[in-house]
Scaffold this active site. Structure first.
Site, PDB file in Angstrom:
ATOM      1  N   LYS A  44     -13.314   0.034  -8.242  1.00  0.00           N
ATOM      2  CA  LYS A  44     -14.566   0.678  -8.605  1.00  0.00           C
ATOM      3  C   LYS A  44     -15.053   1.623  -7.517  1.00  0.00           C
ATOM      4  O   LYS A  44     -15.891   2.485  -7.762  1.00  0.00           O
ATOM      5  CB  LYS A  44     -15.655  -0.402  -8.814  1.00  0.00           C
ATOM      6  N   GLY A  45     -14.569   1.418  -6.310  1.00  0.00           N
ATOM      7  CA  GLY A  45     -15.152   2.047  -5.131  1.00  0.00           C
ATOM      8  C   GLY A  45     -15.278   3.563  -5.159  1.00  0.00           C
ATOM      9  O   GLY A  45     -16.173   4.129  -4.548  1.00  0.00           O
ATOM     10  N   GLU A 100      -9.596   7.911  -3.523  1.00  0.00           N
ATOM     11  CA  GLU A 100      -9.928   6.566  -3.024  1.00  0.00           C
ATOM     12  C   GLU A 100     -11.210   6.621  -2.206  1.00  0.00           C
ATOM     13  O   GLU A 100     -11.470   7.619  -1.530  1.00  0.00           O
ATOM     14  CB  GLU A 100      -8.813   6.089  -2.084  1.00  0.00           C
ATOM     15  N   ASP A 101     -11.962   5.544  -2.240  1.00  0.00           N
ATOM     16  CA  ASP A 101     -13.137   5.458  -1.362  1.00  0.00           C
ATOM     17  C   ASP A 101     -12.709   5.295   0.086  1.00  0.00           C
ATOM     18  O   ASP A 101     -13.173   5.984   0.974  1.00  0.00           O
ATOM     19  CB  ASP A 101     -14.046   4.290  -1.802  1.00  0.00           C
ATOM     20  N   ASP A 104      -7.530   1.332   3.892  1.00  0.00           N
ATOM     21  CA  ASP A 104      -7.630   0.306   4.926  1.00  0.00           C
ATOM     22  C   ASP A 104      -6.203  -0.075   5.355  1.00  0.00           C
ATOM     23  O   ASP A 104      -5.584   0.648   6.117  1.00  0.00           O
ATOM     24  CB  ASP A 104      -8.414  -0.870   4.316  1.00  0.00           C
ATOM     25  N   LYS A 132      -9.591   4.150   7.518  1.00  0.00           N
ATOM     26  CA  LYS A 132      -9.683   3.116   8.561  1.00  0.00           C
ATOM     27  C   LYS A 132      -8.292   3.020   9.179  1.00  0.00           C
ATOM     28  O   LYS A 132      -7.547   2.071   8.941  1.00  0.00           O
ATOM     29  CB  LYS A 132     -10.080   1.798   7.884  1.00  0.00           C
ATOM     30  N   PHE A 153     -16.352  -3.205   8.591  1.00  0.00           N
ATOM     31  CA  PHE A 153     -16.522  -3.261   7.144  1.00  0.00           C
ATOM     32  C   PHE A 153     -17.728  -2.421   6.766  1.00  0.00           C
ATOM     33  O   PHE A 153     -18.810  -2.558   7.336  1.00  0.00           O
ATOM     34  CB  PHE A 153     -16.683  -4.700   6.657  1.00  0.00           C
ATOM     35  N   VAL A 154     -17.532  -1.495   5.807  1.00  0.00           N
ATOM     36  CA  VAL A 154     -18.608  -0.569   5.450  1.00  0.00           C
ATOM     37  C   VAL A 154     -18.973  -0.688   3.969  1.00  0.00           C
ATOM     38  O   VAL A 154     -18.148  -1.105   3.153  1.00  0.00           O
ATOM     39  CB  VAL A 154     -18.223   0.899   5.776  1.00  0.00           C
ATOM     40  N   ASP A 160     -18.491  -1.624  -1.734  1.00  0.00           N
ATOM     41  CA  ASP A 160     -19.274  -2.852  -1.882  1.00  0.00           C
ATOM     42  C   ASP A 160     -18.911  -3.918  -0.864  1.00  0.00           C
ATOM     43  O   ASP A 160     -17.883  -3.834  -0.191  1.00  0.00           O
ATOM     44  CB  ASP A 160     -19.028  -3.455  -3.268  1.00  0.00           C
TER      45      ASP A 160
HETATM   46  P1  IMP Z   1      -6.092  -1.279   1.224  1.00  0.00           P
HETATM   47  O1  IMP Z   1      -5.059  -1.565   0.197  1.00  0.00           O
HETATM   48  O2  IMP Z   1      -6.133  -2.352   2.290  1.00  0.00           O
HETATM   49  O3  IMP Z   1      -5.974   0.092   1.831  1.00  0.00           O
HETATM   50  O4  IMP Z   1      -7.491  -1.461   0.515  1.00  0.00           O
HETATM   51  C1  IMP Z   1      -8.233  -0.441  -0.009  1.00  0.00           C
HETATM   52  C2  IMP Z   1      -9.377  -1.017  -0.799  1.00  0.00           C
HETATM   53  O5  IMP Z   1      -9.983  -2.117  -0.102  1.00  0.00           O
HETATM   54  C3  IMP Z   1     -10.484   0.003  -0.961  1.00  0.00           C
HETATM   55  O6  IMP Z   1     -10.320   0.759  -2.127  1.00  0.00           O
HETATM   56  C4  IMP Z   1     -11.716  -0.870  -1.017  1.00  0.00           C
HETATM   57  O7  IMP Z   1     -11.934  -1.306  -2.350  1.00  0.00           O
HETATM   58  C5  IMP Z   1     -11.374  -2.073  -0.178  1.00  0.00           C
HETATM   59  N1  IMP Z   1     -11.916  -1.937   1.198  1.00  0.00           N
HETATM   60  C6  IMP Z   1     -11.224  -1.810   2.346  1.00  0.00           C
HETATM   61  N2  IMP Z   1     -12.037  -1.703   3.412  1.00  0.00           N
HETATM   62  C7  IMP Z   1     -13.298  -1.772   2.914  1.00  0.00           C
HETATM   63  C8  IMP Z   1     -14.611  -1.698   3.518  1.00  0.00           C
HETATM   64  O8  IMP Z   1     -14.803  -1.528   4.741  1.00  0.00           O
HETATM   65  N3  IMP Z   1     -15.661  -1.773   2.653  1.00  0.00           N
HETATM   66  C9  IMP Z   1     -15.523  -1.949   1.310  1.00  0.00           C
HETATM   67  N4  IMP Z   1     -14.328  -1.998   0.710  1.00  0.00           N
HETATM   68  C10 IMP Z   1     -13.223  -1.917   1.498  1.00  0.00           C
END
Ligand code: IMP
Length: 188
Positions: A44-45, A100-101, A104, A132, A153-154, A160
């Site tokens: 949803k981000g 993507e929002d 990470d 990140k 964490f943001v 969210d």
């Molecule tokens: P990844 O697969 O670890 O890169 O995760 C990406 C997803 O994790 C993002 O689309 C977010 O939904 C969630 N996410 C990662 N870090 C944060 C954060 O700091 N705040 C909120 N959601 C996060």
């Protein structure tokens, strides 16, 4: 009992985000001139970011959405990627921009890149509002990046923490409040 969080520090104001989104939209407009890219929002981000970006991109883009399993109610990645909602568009031969929002660990997008390549996309570009970078576990080519942030964490602007804070107009870090003291043990 679920952990509790509170806003710690505003990292990007509404104005800073709007200005950066405009710059990203200009880059996309320049790069995709003469084409009709498919912009894919990762739910949803990315819903607020994509809505703002979409209105500032000046090419005849189309839009679709995907959703993956999230982190649940905490703030740590599970490393498990599960598709909850797939595209409703045939992407063979299409130029895709994955919106993507935040990136990470990068596990979600690296899975997605492999999957969409196999479905015959002509090109795949990643557009992420937040990067990140220090938390990255896999190599990812991010073509359009809003801001790099440290490993905090943001929330806000779509992001969210346990489904809270998505509608904040700014992006802020959150801090965990000290938990409740453990319940007294009645028996050893
Ligand atoms: P990844 O697969 O670890 O890169 O995760 C990406 C997803 O994790 C993002 O689309 C977010 O939904 C969630 N996410 C990662 N870090 C944060 C954060 O700091 N705040 C909120 N959601 C996060």
């Amino acid at each position: 009992m679920a952990d509790k969080y509170e806003i710690q520090e505003i990292l990007f104001t509404e104005e800073q985000i709007a200005s950066r989104v405009g710059e990203l939209a200009d880059m996309i407009t320049g790069d995709f001139e003469g084409t009709a890219p498919l912009m894919v929002g990762i739910l949803k981000g990315a819903f607020i970011f994509l809505a703002d970006l979409a209105r500032r991109v000046r090419v005849p883009a189309e839009f679709d959405f995907m959703a993956f399993s999230s982190y649940g109610s905490g703030t740590k990645t599970s490393g498990v990627v599960r598709v909850l909602k797939d595209l409703s568009t045939d992407i063979a031969g299409r130029h895709l921009i994955l919106v993507e929002d935040i990136v990470d660990s990068g596990l979600t997008l690296s899975y997605l890149l492999r999957d969409l390549k196999a479905r015959g996309a002509a090109s795949l570009s990643i557009c992420a509002l937040l990067n990140k970078e220090v938390a990255r576990q896999v190599d990812l080519p991010i073509r359009y990046e809003g801001f790099t942030i440290p490993d905090v964490f943001v929330v806000g602007y779509g992001l969210d923490c346990a489904e809270q804070y998505r509608n904040l107009p700014y992006i802020a870090s959150v801090k965990k409040l000290a938990g409740e003291p453990p319940a007294p043990r009645l028996f050893p």
